[in-house]
Each structure stands twice: as C-alpha cells, then as structure tokens.
Enzyme design. Structure first.
Site: not given
Length: 92
Positions: A14-15
């Site tokens: 994820h980010a």
C-alpha cells in the site's frame, strides 16, 4: 538481472511501503522495473507502483538494468524484507 518475491504482508504493498520502495529504487542509477499481475512499471514511479494494486500472495519480479543493477536488486530486496512485505523466491 532480476529477483522474484512473494508478497506475504496481509495488506500487500500500500502507499507507505510503496513510497519506501520507490525511494530505495531512486538511489540507483540503473533502470529498475516492477513486474506484477502481467504489468511492468517503472519502480521509480509511485503512481506506477500503486497502479498495480499488489496484494498478499502476489508474486512480483524486480528487474534492474544498468551499472549498479546488482546493488539495486540487493537494496530493494533488503527493503522488502525490512518492511515485512515478503521474501525472495530462490532459484529464479
């Protein structure tokens, strides 16, 4: 050169970890690519990495081409392990 990894982190890439991996890839002169889910993106592009939507259980391939390709692959491998994202699949 390339290395293959299995993503085992339950939230995938994820980010936050994607940013850390892109920052690691940017340290190297070599061209670095991330191949996953039948797509190939520039590993130095956060938008490219995020566009793949890599989830737990995904097999990814990191490919580096250039003067410091060995160092690039080793650095990215260490970052993947350090972040607890997955592990290298040996023999590829």
């Amino acid at each position: 050169m390339k290395k293959v990894f299995r993503i085992t982190n339950e939230t995938g890439i994820h980010a936050r970890p994607a940013t850390a991996l892109v920052n690691e890839a940017m340290k190297y002169e070599s061209d670095v690519y991330l191949v996953a889910l039948k797509k190939k993106v520039d590993f130095k592009s956060i938008m490219g990495v995020m566009s793949l939507g890599i989830y737990s259980g995904t097999t990814i391939e990191v490919e580096a081409v250039g003067a410091d390709e060995v160092d690039a692959l080793e650095g990215i491998k260490e970052k993947i392990v350090q972040l607890g994202l997955g592990k290298e699949i040996e023999g590829n």
